[in-house]
Design a protein around this motif. Structure first.
Motif, PDB file in Angstrom:
ATOM      1  N   ILE A   1     -46.023  42.481  20.138  1.00  9.01           N
ATOM      2  CA  ILE A   1     -46.303  43.001  21.315  1.00  9.01           C
ATOM      3  C   ILE A   1     -45.455  42.470  22.215  1.00  9.01           C
ATOM      4  O   ILE A   1     -45.336  41.246  22.687  1.00  9.01           O
ATOM      5  CB  ILE A   1     -47.751  42.524  21.753  1.00  9.01           C
ATOM      6  N   LEU A   2     -44.608  43.392  22.857  1.00 13.30           N
ATOM      7  CA  LEU A   2     -43.537  42.952  23.732  1.00 13.30           C
ATOM      8  C   LEU A   2     -44.082  43.362  25.199  1.00 13.30           C
ATOM      9  O   LEU A   2     -44.295  44.408  25.561  1.00 13.30           O
ATOM     10  CB  LEU A   2     -42.326  43.785  23.455  1.00 13.30           C
ATOM     11  N   ASN A   3     -44.144  42.264  25.760  1.00 10.55           N
ATOM     12  CA  ASN A   3     -44.976  42.553  26.993  1.00 10.55           C
ATOM     13  C   ASN A   3     -44.262  41.945  28.220  1.00 10.55           C
ATOM     14  O   ASN A   3     -44.514  42.131  29.555  1.00 10.55           O
ATOM     15  CB  ASN A   3     -46.142  42.047  27.004  1.00 10.55           C
ATOM     16  N   HIS A   4     -43.484  40.725  28.006  1.00  7.16           N
ATOM     17  CA  HIS A   4     -42.897  40.001  29.125  1.00  7.16           C
ATOM     18  C   HIS A   4     -42.127  40.757  30.206  1.00  7.16           C
ATOM     19  O   HIS A   4     -41.516  41.872  29.832  1.00  7.16           O
ATOM     20  CB  HIS A   4     -42.193  38.602  28.733  1.00  7.16           C
ATOM     21  N   VAL A   5     -42.029  40.226  31.474  1.00  7.61           N
ATOM     22  CA  VAL A   5     -41.198  41.026  32.442  1.00  7.61           C
ATOM     23  C   VAL A   5     -40.868  39.783  33.346  1.00  7.61           C
ATOM     24  O   VAL A   5     -41.430  39.158  33.735  1.00  7.61           O
ATOM     25  CB  VAL A   5     -42.063  42.082  32.966  1.00  7.61           C
ATOM     26  N   GLY A   6     -39.561  40.070  33.625  1.00  5.74           N
ATOM     27  CA  GLY A   6     -38.768  39.125  34.615  1.00  5.74           C
ATOM     28  C   GLY A   6     -39.140  39.503  36.274  1.00  5.74           C
ATOM     29  O   GLY A   6     -39.730  40.824  36.345  1.00  5.74           O
ATOM     30  N   THR A   7     -39.188  38.499  37.056  1.00  4.21           N
ATOM     31  CA  THR A   7     -39.389  38.861  38.325  1.00  4.21           C
ATOM     32  C   THR A   7     -38.498  39.681  39.134  1.00  4.21           C
ATOM     33  O   THR A   7     -37.353  39.604  38.993  1.00  4.21           O
ATOM     34  CB  THR A   7     -39.562  37.541  39.112  1.00  4.21           C
ATOM     35  N   SER A   8     -38.834  40.552  39.686  1.00  2.05           N
ATOM     36  CA  SER A   8     -38.241  41.597  40.606  1.00  2.05           C
ATOM     37  C   SER A   8     -38.785  41.735  41.957  1.00  2.05           C
ATOM     38  O   SER A   8     -39.626  41.048  42.422  1.00  2.05           O
ATOM     39  CB  SER A   8     -37.859  42.879  39.950  1.00  2.05           C
TER      40      SER A   8
END
Ligand SMILES: NC(=O)C1=CN([C@@H]2O[C@H](COP(=O)(O)OP(=O)(O)OC[C@H]3O[C@@H](n4cnc5c(N)ncnc54)[C@H](OP(=O)(O)O)[C@@H]3O)[C@@H](O)[C@H]2O)C=CC1
Ligand SMILES: CC(C)CCC[C@@H](C)[C@H]1CC[C@H]2[C@@H]3C(=O)C=C4C[C@@H](O)CC[C@]4(C)[C@H]3CC[C@]12C
Length: 293
Positions: free
Chosen positions: A117-124
Motif C-alpha cells: 500500500i503506497l500512501n506516503h506523500v511529501g509536504t507541499s
C-alpha cells in the motif's frame, strides 16, 4: 427517429453504467487474515488508519514513515487491535535506497508480501505555483519515484503471492485543480505509470492487481470522518472480484486475472474504457471503503 434517440441513448447509458458499476459482493474480512502488508506513510493520517483496519483483520503489518516515535505508537496500537504481527522501518522516501530497503525488510521478516500500500506523500503547498523546480523534483522523488522503486523491488514477491499494489492517489491526479501544481503533477505521474503497467499485466497475464484510490476531498491530517463511504477505483477485470466491504476504511485485495477469452484488443478496449473514460463509475473488480470524507 428523434424520439427513438431520446429513449435509446439514455437507455444505452443506463445499461453501460450498470455494466461498469456492477460487482459481486463477496468480500470477507478473513481474506486479509495472515496477509503480509506494507503500508507507507503510516505514522499519521490515512496510512495510520489503514494500518489499524488491517490490524483488526489480523494481517502482518510493516509500516514506514520518517518519524520513529509515531511509528512506534502505531505499531503498539496495531498489536492491541489484533495484528498477526506489526513492525516498522523509519526513513525518508527521498532516498530510493531506503524505499527498496523497506521491501527487503518485508522479505526478511515476513518471508514474502501480499499487499503493497503506497500512501506516503511529501509536504507541499496549497497556492499559486511559485516556479520552484527543486520542489517539483523533490516531490516527484517522494510521491512518485519511490512508489516506482518499491513496486519494482516488490514485484517478484507479489507475483509469487498473486498479490496487490494499492496506490493512494487523488482527484488532483485525474483533474487539474488550481493551487496544487506540484502535488497534482506527482499524482498524474502515478496514474500514468500504474495505469499503463496494469495494462501490461493484463496482456502478460500477471496476477498482480493494481488499484488507484482517488479521494475527492481535501481534509488534510488525521481527522478521519467516522462514517465510511464506498469509493470506486479503477482496476482490471477480475475473476476474483473484490467488492465493497461493510467495514470502515478497508482496502480489498483484487487481482488482474488473465483475460484469455477477450484477446488483446478486448482487454485494452475494456480496460481503457473502464479506467480512463469512466474512472468514477468503474467498480468491477476492486473497491475501497474509506472511513473518511
Ligand atoms: N488528506 C487529503 O485531503 C487527501 C489525501 N490524499 C492522499 O492520501 C494519502 C495520505 O494522505 P494524508 O493521510 O492526508 O497524508 P499525511 O500528510 O497525513 O501523512 C503523510 C504520511 O507520509 C509520511 N511522509 C511524509 N513525507 C515523507 C517522506 N519524505 N518519506 C517518508 N514518509 C513521508 C508522513 O510521515 P512522516 O512525516 O513521519 O514521515 C505521514 O505518515 C496521500 O497519498 C495523499 O496524496 C488524497 C486526496 C485527499
Ligand atoms: C468533485 C470535485 C468538485 C472535488 C474537488 C476536490 C478538490 C478540492 C480536492 C481534490 C484533491 C484535493 C487535494 C489533495 O488531494 C491533497 C492535498 C494535500 C494536502 O497536503 C493539502 C490539501 C490538498 C492539496 C487537497 C486540496 C483539495 C483537493 C484539490
Amino acid at each position: 427517429m428523434g424520439r427513438l434517440q431520446k429513449i435509446l441513448i439514455p437507455f444505452l447509458g443506463l445499461v453501460l453504467a450498470f455494466w461498469f458499476y456492477s460487482a459481486r459482493e463477496n468480500f470477507k474480512p478473513e481474506m486479509l487474515k495472515g496477509k503480509r502488508v506494507i503500508v507507507t506513510g503510516a505514522s499519521t493520517g490515512i496510512g495510520e488508519q489503514m494500518a489499524y483496519h488491517l490490524a483488526r483483520m489480523g494481517s502482518h503489518i510493516l509500516i514506514t514513515a520518517r518519524t520513529e516515535a509515531k511509528l512506534q505508537k502505531v505499531v503498539e496500537r496495531c498489536l492491541e487491535l489484533g495484528a498477526a504481527s506489526a513492525r516498522y522501518v523509519s526513513g525518508t522516501m527521498e532516498d530510493m535506497a531506503f524505499a527498496e530497503h523497506v521491501v527487503k525488510e518485508a522479505e526478511a521478516s515476513l518471508g514474502g508480501l501480499d499487499m503493497l500500500i503506497l500512501n506516503h506523500v511529501g509536504t507541499s503547498y496549497f497556492g499559486y505555483f511559485d516556479g520552484d523546480v527543486g520542489h517539483v523534483r523533490k516531490l516527484l522523488e517522494i510521491n512518485f519515484l519511490s512508489y516506482v522503486a518499491m513496486t519494482v523491488s516488490a514485484l517478484p514477491m507479489l507475483k509469487e503471492s498473486e498479490g496487490s499494489i494499492v496506490v493512494v492517489s487523488s482527484m488532483a491526479g485525474k483533474v487539474g485543480f488550481p493551487f496544487t501544481v506540484p502535488y497534482s503533477a506527482t499524482k498524474f505521474a502515478l496514474d500514468g505509470f500504474f495505469s499503463s503497467l496494469r495494462q501490461e499485466f493484463s496482456i502478460q497475464s500477471v496476477n498482480v492487481s493494481i488499484t488507484l484510490l482517488l479521494f475527492d476531498q481535501g481534509d488534510h491530517g488525521p481527522s478521519i470522518h467516522p462514517h465510511p463511504r464506498v469509493l470506486p477505483c479503477p482496476s482490471p477485470p477480475s475473476a476474483t472480484a473484490s467488492p465493497p466491504s461493510p467495514l470502515p476504511l478497508f482496502l480489498q485485495p483484487c487481482h488482474s486475472t488473465s483475460n484469455t477469452h477477450s484477446g488483446l484488443w478486448g482487454i485494452l478496449l475494456k480496460n481503457s474504457l473502464r479506467t480512463q473514460f469512466f474512472p468514477m463509475l468503474h467498480k468491477t473488480s476492486c473497491h475501497v471503503l474509506a472511513g473518511m470524507y
